[in-house]
Structures are given as C-alpha cells and as structure tokens.
Design an enzyme around this catalytic site. Sequence first.
Site, PDB file in Angstrom:
ATOM      1  N   HIS A  13       0.809  -1.219   0.000  1.00  0.00           N
ATOM      2  CA  HIS A  13       0.000   0.000   0.000  1.00  0.00           C
ATOM      3  C   HIS A  13       0.845   1.274   0.000  1.00  0.00           C
ATOM      4  CE1 HIS A  13       0.349  -0.082   4.542  1.00  0.00           C
ATOM      5  NE2 HIS A  13       0.385   1.232   4.355  1.00  0.00           N
ATOM      6  N   ASP A  43       0.124  -7.538   1.394  1.00  0.00           N
ATOM      7  CA  ASP A  43       0.527  -6.142   1.560  1.00  0.00           C
ATOM      8  C   ASP A  43       2.039  -5.997   1.617  1.00  0.00           C
ATOM      9  OD1 ASP A  43       0.037  -3.411   1.688  1.00  0.00           O
ATOM     10  OD2 ASP A  43       0.009  -3.375   3.877  1.00  0.00           O
ATOM     11  N   GLY A  99       3.032   6.506   8.214  1.00  0.00           N
ATOM     12  CA  GLY A  99       4.440   6.761   7.930  1.00  0.00           C
ATOM     13  C   GLY A  99       5.341   5.646   8.414  1.00  0.00           C
ATOM     14  N   ASN A 100       4.842   4.824   9.343  1.00  0.00           N
ATOM     15  CA  ASN A 100       5.598   3.646   9.786  1.00  0.00           C
ATOM     16  C   ASN A 100       5.469   2.486   8.806  1.00  0.00           C
ATOM     17  OD1 ASN A 100       5.117   4.768  12.905  1.00  0.00           O
ATOM     18  ND2 ASN A 100       6.988   3.588  12.609  1.00  0.00           N
ATOM     19  N   SER A 101       4.473   2.536   7.935  1.00  0.00           N
ATOM     20  CA  SER A 101       4.220   1.412   7.035  1.00  0.00           C
ATOM     21  C   SER A 101       5.471   1.047   6.239  1.00  0.00           C
ATOM     22  CB  SER A 101       3.097   1.756   6.066  1.00  0.00           C
ATOM     23  OG  SER A 101       1.871   1.873   6.724  1.00  0.00           O
ATOM     24  N   LEU A 127      -7.501 -24.006  -5.161  1.00  0.00           N
ATOM     25  CA  LEU A 127      -8.310 -25.224  -5.214  1.00  0.00           C
ATOM     26  C   LEU A 127      -9.344 -25.126  -6.321  1.00  0.00           C
ATOM     27  CD1 LEU A 127      -8.930 -27.971  -3.914  1.00  0.00           C
ATOM     28  CD2 LEU A 127     -10.379 -26.770  -2.254  1.00  0.00           C
ATOM     29  N   GLY A 128      -9.849 -23.912  -6.557  1.00  0.00           N
ATOM     30  CA  GLY A 128     -10.815 -23.714  -7.636  1.00  0.00           C
ATOM     31  C   GLY A 128     -12.245 -23.641  -7.165  1.00  0.00           C
ATOM     32  N   LEU A 155     -15.379 -21.100  -5.101  1.00  0.00           N
ATOM     33  CA  LEU A 155     -15.858 -19.919  -4.406  1.00  0.00           C
ATOM     34  C   LEU A 155     -16.672 -20.425  -3.230  1.00  0.00           C
ATOM     35  CD1 LEU A 155     -17.043 -17.567  -7.303  1.00  0.00           C
ATOM     36  CD2 LEU A 155     -14.939 -17.401  -5.953  1.00  0.00           C
TER      37      LEU A 155
END
Length: 265
Positions: free
Chosen positions: A6, A36, A112-114, A168-169, A171
């Site tokens: 991000h 992330d 800002g730490n990200s 796995l395929g 939903l």
Amino acid sequence: IVTNNHVVEGADEITVSLPDDRVYEATIVGRDPLTDLAVIKIEEVDLPIIPFGNSGDLQPGEFVIAIGNALGLEGGPTVTVGVVSALGRSIRIPSGATLQDLIQTDAAINPGNSGGPLINLKGEVIGINTAIANPDQAQGIGFAISTPTIIPIIADLVENGRVVRAQLGILGQTLNPILAQRLGLPPETSGVLTTDISRGSGADEAGIRSGDVIIRFEDDEISTIPELQYNIWARPVGDTVEVTILRNGEEMTLTAILGERPPES
C-alpha cells in the site's frame, strides 16, 4: 528494499532517501496485495542491510523496536519501543484482503511507519509494520507481518515479479449457524460452504460440488474462508492434498491437485 504494497501501489514515481541524504529513483520489482508486501529496487551497491530473524521464536511480552517515518516528521526516522502483545492475529485491510499470522505490538505505530521494520533486541527484523487498529476505538494496537510470511513472499517477488500461489478452484463462504441449519447440519458446525466450482480445477476434478462444506484441509480443521486460503497458499502449485467435506450430512475425504491462481492486479 522491502516495504508494504500500500506504500507503492498506484505510485507514478518512487524515491528512496538514505540517512546520508542521497536520494534515488526506485523501480518496483514486484507487489503482492494479498499480503501487503512489495519489493523495490535502487541502483546502488554495498548498502548496509539488516538480517531477518525468526518471529516464530517470539513470545508475548518480549521487547521490540519499530522504526519508520512516523507522520513524515522532519529530522529522520522515528524509533519507538514496546512489547509483543500477541501473536497469530488476523485483520482485514482496506483492500479487502485478510492478513494472517500478524504480530500485535504496543510499540507506537503511526501513518508513515508502514513498510518499516519491527526489530528484536538482537537487531533482527522480525516483522514489517503494516497497520494499526482504528484509533477511535483502540490505542497501542499495531500489527506487523511476520517473517514466515515475509521471506517466501519476497523470494517469489524477486524471482518472478509476482507471487505464484496455488488454488483449489472454489468460491465459498464461511459457514454460520443459519446456513448450517438450512443444510440440515447442527448449528455449531464450522467449515466453508462451496458456492461455485471452477470447471477443470483441482476441486472439479476431485469431485467437490457446489453445496459441499469443507471441514478439513489435510490435517487442519477449517472454520473460515481465510483459514482455507491460508492453508492452500502455504502449498506449492501441483501439490496433491486431501480435502474432507460434508455432503448431505455425510463426511467424505477427496483428493485434489492444486492449480495456479491467476496473478493479482
């Protein structure tokens, strides 16, 4: 250079500033929205590095240090100290992904730490700071991605520019008491209700059907969609796995071959 997805996602230009005031243009090596994490690169050699430690060795109460550009304050990075508050946390991030196996810490983490490191007292990186709890609801609850997640992800990003994941395929949705009762199951039944099967996928070839409830993946009990995803992604493409399901109230175990998940955008 390892950072958060991000931090760099959607950027037209990325610059990296070093403590000696050198500034470089950076390029993205690869990004992984689902964890992330991202890897960027600058054209320089012989830069100092910090080694990764094993966050699997952490215990709640251990001291840790967070480093980052908190609030973008002038004068260089901010260093904060706290303890490991908990291990194995899961949170949902704004992108919609659920981050697993996070380290919770009360070391102050702010915007800002990200992408900054969470460090143990040996000077090893044991996490990448990534998120904080809603400050209107809580204080001193920050989260860092743990090294068992970081290390294989960045290896994939460096080698392939993306993360190669198994699928796995199916939903599905996490089973709840109302759904369980509609299926004629005890309301306390936990698992993942399959709602669609991709034609030709490992699930399809194994005989998994829409309406089946996945209750176990190999030896691991499954209660939620994130648990199932985490277990699938921990295995290589082409791996053969046993999936235990409930169908019409009857338990059965099927064998599936994991396919490759399409790359994330």
